[in-house]
Design a protein around this motif. Sequence first.
Motif, mmCIF file in Angstrom:
data_model
loop_
_atom_site.group_PDB
_atom_site.id
_atom_site.type_symbol
_atom_site.label_atom_id
_atom_site.label_comp_id
_atom_site.label_asym_id
_atom_site.label_seq_id
_atom_site.Cartn_x
_atom_site.Cartn_y
_atom_site.Cartn_z
ATOM 1 N N GLU A 85 0.830 -0.991 -0.036
ATOM 2 C CA GLU A 85 0.009 0.129 0.174
ATOM 3 C C GLU A 85 0.803 1.170 0.006
ATOM 4 O O GLU A 85 0.398 2.378 -0.040
ATOM 5 N N ASP A 99 5.796 3.667 -10.804
ATOM 6 C CA ASP A 99 4.681 2.598 -10.764
ATOM 7 C C ASP A 99 5.068 1.445 -11.935
ATOM 8 O O ASP A 99 4.807 1.625 -12.803
ATOM 9 N N ILE A 101 4.111 -1.825 -11.372
ATOM 10 C CA ILE A 101 3.447 -2.976 -10.992
ATOM 11 C C ILE A 101 3.005 -3.742 -12.472
ATOM 12 O O ILE A 101 2.980 -4.944 -12.340
ATOM 13 N N ALA A 103 0.006 -3.727 -13.400
ATOM 14 C CA ALA A 103 -1.388 -4.521 -13.505
ATOM 15 C C ALA A 103 -2.249 -4.040 -14.482
ATOM 16 O O ALA A 103 -3.365 -4.693 -14.459
ATOM 17 N N LYS A 105 -3.760 -1.685 -14.802
ATOM 18 C CA LYS A 105 -4.753 -0.692 -14.250
ATOM 19 C C LYS A 105 -3.804 -0.141 -13.102
ATOM 20 O O LYS A 105 -2.980 -0.552 -12.397
ATOM 21 N N ASN A 106 -4.203 1.241 -12.619
ATOM 22 C CA ASN A 106 -3.865 2.048 -11.424
ATOM 23 C C ASN A 106 -3.984 1.219 -10.014
ATOM 24 O O ASN A 106 -5.468 1.333 -9.708
ATOM 25 N N LEU A 107 -3.344 0.875 -9.208
ATOM 26 C CA LEU A 107 -3.788 0.212 -8.159
ATOM 27 C C LEU A 107 -3.613 1.182 -6.776
ATOM 28 O O LEU A 107 -3.314 0.758 -5.637
ATOM 29 N N GLY A 108 -3.278 2.568 -7.250
ATOM 30 C CA GLY A 108 -3.455 3.435 -6.129
ATOM 31 C C GLY A 108 -2.274 4.467 -6.143
ATOM 32 O O GLY A 108 -2.236 5.365 -5.351
#
Length: 275
Positions: A85, A99, A101, A103, A105-108
């Motif tokens: 997080e 970022d 990751i 994924a 999509k944006n995870l935060g």
Amino acid sequence: MEPIIVRGGGDIATGSIYRLVKAGYPVIVLEIPKPSAIRRSVAFCQAIYEKRMQVEDMTCILCDNFEEAVRVSKEGNPALLIDPEGECLKNYRPWFLVDAILAKKNLGTTKDMADVVVGLGPGFTAGEDVDLVVETMRGHRLGRVIAKGPAMANTGIPGVIAGYGKERVMHSPAAGVIHNLSNIADLVEEGQVIAEITTPEGKVENVYASLTGVLRGIINEGFEVTKGLKIADIDPRKEQVANCFTISDKARAIGGSVLELACAAEHGRIGNYFA
């Protein structure tokens, strides 16, 4: 110099981490407790399972806390923290954050997390949730810096190698625990059973090699998989065994753009991308 933060330590992220550290930047990598890297032989996130992970001539070290991570990173090694997080960002504002990751999509990640925030691939929009985006789609635009708007949309189709695209990748036929019968760098034949999935009911589902070639990646032994999760990757070029243990051309290209942006941010020239 204070550390750069990179969210994610998979094989693509590792290309960026490697190039940043080689250029002299201290880097702290934030990861989830159980990453599901397939190309784990070239992914720094594997340090979570092994405490230390060497990729080529660089070793990433798992740290217990942020203070240790800062020290390790400043000694010249990428440092890895279990911090999905980004809790450490509540007390530390980096000058540069990536970022990575992947994924889709944006995870935060948000622009207020650092002085300059960069997102890799689809899921980010430059000028909105991040400052800049680096294109991750193979082809002519790979590695391009985007100052306004999103990266190209995810196609869901892996890059083509020797004429094979989606055929190269295997997904779990069921939810359960994986038992690997083949290892990374093994030569496998189409139809060969390379792994077994034991479901919660005790049923065993076979995972078959989708084509003949080198097993370039397979998820960690004993990993609890979900149905449809990507679990293995085959390179049809049987002579390319060494590629299993080196950072890919794609990861290096993306990493070069990330390094370029870090240099621009360090020297106060990031505004050139918005001119």
